[in-house]
Design a protein around this motif. Structure first.
Motif, short mmCIF file in Angstrom:
data_model
loop_
_atom_site.label_atom_id
_atom_site.label_comp_id
_atom_site.label_asym_id
_atom_site.label_seq_id
_atom_site.Cartn_x
_atom_site.Cartn_y
_atom_site.Cartn_z
N ARG A 303 -13.82 5.72 2.69
CA ARG A 303 -12.89 6.80 2.39
C ARG A 303 -12.48 7.50 3.68
N HIS A 304 -11.26 8.06 3.67
CA HIS A 304 -10.83 8.85 4.83
C HIS A 304 -11.66 10.13 4.87
N PRO A 305 -12.30 10.43 6.00
CA PRO A 305 -13.22 11.58 6.07
C PRO A 305 -12.57 12.94 5.85
N LEU A 306 -11.26 13.04 6.08
CA LEU A 306 -10.60 14.34 6.02
C LEU A 306 -9.86 14.60 4.71
N ILE A 307 -9.89 13.63 3.79
CA ILE A 307 -9.22 13.80 2.50
C ILE A 307 -10.28 14.17 1.46
N ASP A 308 -9.92 15.08 0.58
CA ASP A 308 -10.85 15.54 -0.47
C ASP A 308 -11.47 14.35 -1.19
N ILE A 309 -12.80 14.42 -1.34
CA ILE A 309 -13.54 13.30 -1.93
C ILE A 309 -13.11 13.01 -3.36
N ASN A 310 -12.57 14.04 -4.06
CA ASN A 310 -12.13 13.85 -5.44
C ASN A 310 -10.72 13.29 -5.55
N GLU A 311 -10.01 13.22 -4.42
CA GLU A 311 -8.64 12.73 -4.43
C GLU A 311 -8.46 11.42 -3.66
N VAL A 312 -9.29 11.19 -2.67
CA VAL A 312 -9.11 10.01 -1.82
C VAL A 312 -9.39 8.72 -2.58
N VAL A 313 -8.66 7.66 -2.22
CA VAL A 313 -8.86 6.34 -2.79
C VAL A 313 -9.72 5.51 -1.82
N ALA A 314 -10.83 4.99 -2.32
CA ALA A 314 -11.73 4.20 -1.47
C ALA A 314 -11.24 2.76 -1.37
N ASN A 315 -11.44 2.14 -0.20
CA ASN A 315 -11.02 0.76 0.02
C ASN A 315 -12.09 -0.03 0.76
N ASP A 316 -12.04 -1.35 0.59
CA ASP A 316 -12.94 -2.25 1.31
C ASP A 316 -12.22 -2.78 2.55
N ILE A 317 -12.90 -2.74 3.68
CA ILE A 317 -12.34 -3.21 4.95
C ILE A 317 -13.30 -4.21 5.57
N GLU A 318 -12.74 -5.32 6.05
CA GLU A 318 -13.57 -6.31 6.74
C GLU A 318 -12.74 -6.99 7.82
N ILE A 319 -13.27 -7.02 9.04
CA ILE A 319 -12.59 -7.66 10.16
C ILE A 319 -13.61 -8.00 11.22
N GLY A 320 -13.38 -9.09 11.95
CA GLY A 320 -14.25 -9.40 13.08
C GLY A 320 -15.03 -10.69 12.96
#
Length: 779
Positions: A303-320
Motif C-alpha cells: 500500500r502507498h504509505p501516505l494514503i489512508d489505510i481505509n481508502e488505499v488499494v493494495a497491489n502485488d509487485i514483483e521485479i528483479g
C-alpha cells in the motif's frame, strides 16, 4: 540519493510522521535527519533495531521515555565554566532519572532483545549527581533552604527583616490612613513603600520611589523603614550570591560527569528513535522487509504509505528475478503514478530502517541510486517545455544508471509527437535495461504495449478500469497491457451507435486484434484470480477438516485404550478382593483347627491353588499407543522398547534433553530419545507373604505416609494398605496426608465412607499429628 528524489517521492512527509512519533527532543532530531542508507549491513542493523522495538509494541508494553531532555547545550556550557540555571540543573537530574527508568524497563524484559539490552548497558545511573541536584533544587526550580547552612541562615534573616518592615509600615496604615491613597503596603524598586497622597508628602517624610499616572499618589519609603529596608536588601543580595555559589558548584559537578551524560543522551535518543520507527510501522500495519543486494522486489498487498489505510488499494509487485523491467499502461487517474511512487517510497523507507505497509515476507533491495522522473516540471524561467524538462532529467539519470539502480519513469516520451515520443521511449528503455538496472515505466503510447512481448526481461502491466462504473479500480494487473476504453466509455455516456461504428471502421485490423487480445487477457486473469481464491479457500477447508479428523481419531483411540485399562483394573480389583476374602476365611479356619490339624504343606498347596485361580485378562499383547508429537518425557523406571534392536528395557536416568541411560538385559547404554518407544510404567507391586507359619500378623506398619504422592497414586496405595492392615488384624491405623491444599485429606475421607470394612474415622489429636493425620477404625 539527493533532495530531488526525496521531494519527488514525498519522503519528507514520512519524515514528518516519524518525527511526530518521537517523544524526546533528541529522538525528534534524529528522526528529522533520517536518510536512506546504501550499505547493506547498516540497513540490516536499522531493520533489526526497528523490529525489536516493534516486538515490544506487540507485547503491549510502553517504554517510559518521559522526563528526558536534550541537555547537550547545557553540558557544553558547564564544561567551559558556565553556570547553569536551576531549570537546566533539574533537566539534567530528570534525564538521569529517565535514563535509569528506561534501563530498568529493558533489563526486566524476559525475552531476548540483544540490541536494546546492549544499548542500555551504556546508560550510567549517576545517582550521586541526581541526589545532589535534587537536594538543592525543588520540583519548581527553586533553590531550597537545605541547599546549604549559610543559605538557611540568610533566608531566616530575610524573613525577620521583612517582618520588621511590614510591622513598621502596618503602624502607618493604621494611624495615618487618612494620608494614604490606600491602606496597603506595596513594593517599588525592590523596597517596601506606602501610597501617600500628594498633599501629605511632607507629613510622612522619606524617599519617593515612584508616583501614579495622575501624580496624586506618591510611593514613599518612610524614614523609619529606610534602615530596615537596607538590611533587607543586603540579606537579599547575600541570598543571590549564595544561590549563585550553589549553582556554580552543581554546574562543576555536572561538568565532571559530562562524558557519561552525553552518552546517556545519545543512547536515550537512539532508543526513542527506534521506538518512533516502530510506532510509525504499527500505525501503517507495516511488516519487516527481507533485504537483498540482488535488485529483487517482492511485495504482497503493498500500500502507498501516505494514503489512508481505509481508502488505499493494495497491489502485488514483483521485479528483479524473471524480469527487470515493467511497462505499465492504462487510463489517466488509474493509479499508475501512485504505483510508481509507492514502489520508490517503500524502497527509501526500507533502506532507512522503516518497515513497509505490506504483508509479512515482503522483500526489497538495497539500491545505490533511486531515480524518478515523475510529474510536470516545465520551467518558464529557464524557457523549458514539459518535454524538455523531462529529457533534461532523463539525461542526468542516464549518466548514473548501473546495475545497482532503481529507475521510475512516469509518462516516458510524453510531450512531443506520438510516434517520435514512442520511439524515443523504447530507445531509452533499451539503454537502461542494457545496463541491468531495475526499471518501472508508465506510458500512454500504444506502440509500447507490444514492447514487453519483444524483450526478454520486460513484462507488461496495466491498471484496471471498470467500464460499467466508468471508474478506475486502481488494481495493478501484471502481464496484461492496458487497452483503450474510448469506444465503451463513449457508448455508456450516450454517443450514438452509428458514430461509434464509424469510428471503429477507421481503426486498423491490427489495432483491433491487439485490443481484443488485451481484453481476453484481462478477462482470463480476473477469472484466474477468482478461481485461485476459491481453490485456496477450499484447500484451507479441506486442511482444517483433515486436522479435525486426525484429532477426533486420536481422541477416540485414547478413549478406547482408557476404557480397556479401566475394565482390566476393575476386573483385577474384583479378583484381588475375592482372593483376599478367601485368604481371610482360610486364616480363620486355620486358627480354629483342633488336634486333627492339617499338615502345613496342605495349607501351602491350597494357597497355590488359590493363586493359580487368577485368570488372564488379556490374551493378546496390548497395542502400544502412538506417541504424540513432542516425545513424552521418560522417567526412571519406565519400560521402553529399543527400536533399533527391537528389545525391551528399563529407563535408568535422563542424560540430557535428547539421550537416556537405559538397561537392556545386562547392558547399560545411552540411547537417543527418537530410538525409544514408551511402553508403560514399571509394575512395582511386590507381593508380601500372606501369613507367617503361626498366627496371622502381617508385616505392615500401623501408619501410612502419603505426603508428596500424586492424588491417584495415593488412593491406590491407601486401598492396598487397608487390605494389608485388615489381613494383619489391626483394629485401627493412622493415615498421614499432611495439610497442603486439603485435596488429599478429602480423598482419604471419601475413601473411608465407601469402604465396607472401615467403621469410622476421625482427625488425629494433638499428640497424634493433628489435622494432618486421619485415624481409621477397622471392623
Amino acid at each position: 540519493m539527493n533532495e530531488r528524489i526525496f521531494r519527488t517521492l514525498e519522503f519528507q512527509k514520512i519524515i514528518e510522521r516519524l518525527t511526530s512519533k518521537a517523544e524526546t527532543t533528541v529522538g525528534k532530531d534524529l528522526s528529522q535527519k533520517l536518510e536512506p542508507s546504501t550499505n547493506m549491513d547498516e540497513v540490516l542493523q536499522l531493520q533489526n533495531e526497528t523490529d525489536e522495538a516493534m516486538h515490544i509494541q506487540r507485547l503491549d508494553k510502553t517504554i517510559p521515555l518521559g522526563g528526558i531532555f536534550d541537555i547537550r547545550a547545557s553540558l557544553k556550557r558547564s564544561v567551559i565554566g558556565g553556570v547553569l540555571s536551576t531549570n537546566e540543573c533539574m533537566d539534567v537530574a530528570s534525564t538521569i532519572y529517565g535514563g535509569r527508568r528506561v534501563k530498568d524497563f529493558i533489563s526486566k524484559l524476559e525475552e531476548a532483545f540483544p540490541i536494546l539490552k546492549e544499548l542500555v548497558e551504556h546508560i550510567s545511573p549517576l545517582r550521586d549527581l541526581e541526589r545532589h541536584i535534587k537536594s538543592c533544587i525543588d520540583d519548581h526550580g527553586h533553590v531550597m533552604d537545605s541547599a546549604s547552612q549559610k543559605l538557611r541562615g540568610i533566608r531566616s534573616s530575610i524573613r525577620t527583616n521583612e517582618s520588621r518592615v511590614r510591622e513598621k509600615l502596618d503602624s502607618y496604615t493604621k494611624t495615618k490612613s487618612s494620608m494614604l491613597s490606600d491602606a496597603i503596603i506595596t513594593i517599588r524598586n525592590d523596597r517596601y513603600v506606602l501610597p501617600v497622597k500628594q498633599e501629605y508628602r511632607g507629613a510622612i517624610g522619606g524617599i519617593v520611589h515612584d508616583q501614579s499616572a495622575s501624580g496624586q499618589t506618591l510611593f514613599m519609603e518612610p524614614k523609619a523603614v529606610v534602615d530596615l529596608n537596607n538590611q533587607l536588601q543586603e540579606a537579599i543580595m547575600n541570598e543571590k550570591q549564595e544561590i549563585d555559589r550553589i549553582l556554580r558548584e552543581l554546574s562543576a559537578h555536572i561538568a565532571n560527569e559530562e562524558a557519561f551524560l552525553q552518552e546517556n543522551v545519545r543512547v536515550l535518543g537512539k532508543i526513542d528513535f527506534m521506538f518512533a520507527r516502530a510506532k510509525l510501522g504499527q500505525s501503517m500495519k507495516a511488516a519487516k522487509p527481507n533485504m537483498n543486494n540482488n535488485g529483487i522486489i517482492k511485495m504482497q498487498q503493498a500500500r502507498h504509505p501516505l494514503i489512508d489505510i481505509n481508502e488505499v488499494v493494495a497491489n502485488d509487485i514483483e521485479i528483479g528475478e524473471s524480469y527487470t523491467s515493467i511497462v505499465i499502461t492504462g487510463p489517466n487517474t488509474g493509479g499508475k503514478t501512485v504505483t510508481l511512487k509507492m514502489i520508490g517510497l517503500c524502497t527509501l523507507m526500507a533502506q532507512s530502517g522503516l518497515q513497509i505497509p505490506a504483508l509479512d515476507g515482503c522483500e526489497l533491495a538495497v539500491f545505490k541510486h533511486v531515480f524518478a522522473d515523475i510529474g510536470d516540471e516545465q520551467s518558464i524561467e529557464q524557457n523549458l517545455s514539459t518535454f524538455s524538462s523531462h529529457m533534461t532529467n532523463i539525461v542526468d539519470i542516464l549518466q548514473h544508471v548501473d546495475d545497482q539502480t532503481l529507475v521510475l519513469f512516469d509518462e516516458l516520451g510524453a510531450g512531443t509527437d506520438p510516434q517520435e515520443g514512442a520511439a524515443l521511449a523504447m530507445a531509452i528503455l533499451d539503454e537502461v535495461i542494457a545496463r541491468n538496472a531495475r526499471v518501472i515505466a508508465t506510458t500512454h503510447y500504444p506502440e509500447l504495449k507490444a514492447y514487453g512481448y519483444n524483450r526478454e526481461h520486460v513484462v507488461n502491466a496495466s491498471v484496471e478500469f471498470d467500464v460499467q462504473t466508468l471508474q478506475p479500480t486502481y488494481r495493478l494487473l501484471l502481464g496484461v497491457p492496458g487497452r483503450s476504453n474510448a469506444f465503451e466509455i463513449s457508448r455508456r455516456i450516450g454517443l450514438s451507435n452509428h458514430v461509434i461504428e464509424q469510428a471503429q471502421g477507421h481503426v486498423g485490423v491490427d489495432s483491433k486484434s491487439v485490443e481484443n487480445m488485451i481484453a481476453s487477457l484481462e478477462k482470463s486473469q480476473i477469472n484466474t484470480e477468482k478461481d485461485y481464491a476459491k481453490a485456496h479457500e477450499l484447500l484451507q477447508e479441506a486442511t482444517d477438516l483433515h486436522h479435525d479428523l486426525q484429532r477426533a481419531w486420536a481422541e477416540f483411540e485414547e478413549k478406547r485404550e482408557g476404557l480397556y485399562e479401566r475394565a482390566e483394573e476393575k476386573a483385577d480389583k474384583a479378583i484381588k478382593q475375592a482372593r483376599e476374602e478367601a485368604e481371610m476365611i482360610v486364616s480363620e479356619i486355620r486358627n480354629m483347627r483342633t488336634e486333627a490339624e492339617w499338615k502345613e504343606h496342605e495349607w501351602i498347596e491350597a494357597r497355590k491353588m488359590l493363586d493359580s485361580a487368577k485368570p488372564n485378562l488379556t490374551t493378546k499383547e496390548k497395542q502400544q499407543p502412538k506417541e504424540k508429537k513432542g516425545k513424552k518425557e521418560l522417567r526412571s523406571g519406565d519400560e521402553i522398547k529399543l527400536l533399533t534392536i527391537n528389545q525391551k528395557g528399563t529407563v535408568l536416568e535422563k542424560v540430557n534433553d535428547k539421550e537416556y541411560l537405559v538397561q537392556v538385559g545386562i547392558m547399560k547404554v545411552k540411547v537417543d530419545r527418537n530410538d525409544l518407544q514408551f511402553i508403560g510404567k514399571q509394575n512395582q507391586t511386590i507381593e508380601k507373604p500372606l501369613t507367617t507359619i503361626k498366627g496371622s500378623n502381617y508385616h505392615v506398619k500401623t501408619e501410612l505416609d502419603l505426603r508428596g504422592e500424586r492424588f491417584e497414586d495415593a488412593l491406590l496405595r491407601l486401598e492396598k494398605y487397608i487390605d494389608d492392615a485388615l489381613l494383619a488384624g489391626y483394629p485401627k491405623v493412622s493415615i498421614i496426608h499432611g495439610k497442603g491444599t486439603g485435596a488429599l485429606r478429602k480423598g482419604v475421607l471419601e475413601f473411608v465412607k465407601k469402604h465396607p470394612r472401615i467403621s469410622d474415622a476421625r482427625p488425629g489429636e494433638a499428640g497424634e499429628g493433628g489435622s494432618s493425620v486421619t485415624i481409621i477404625n477397622l471392623k
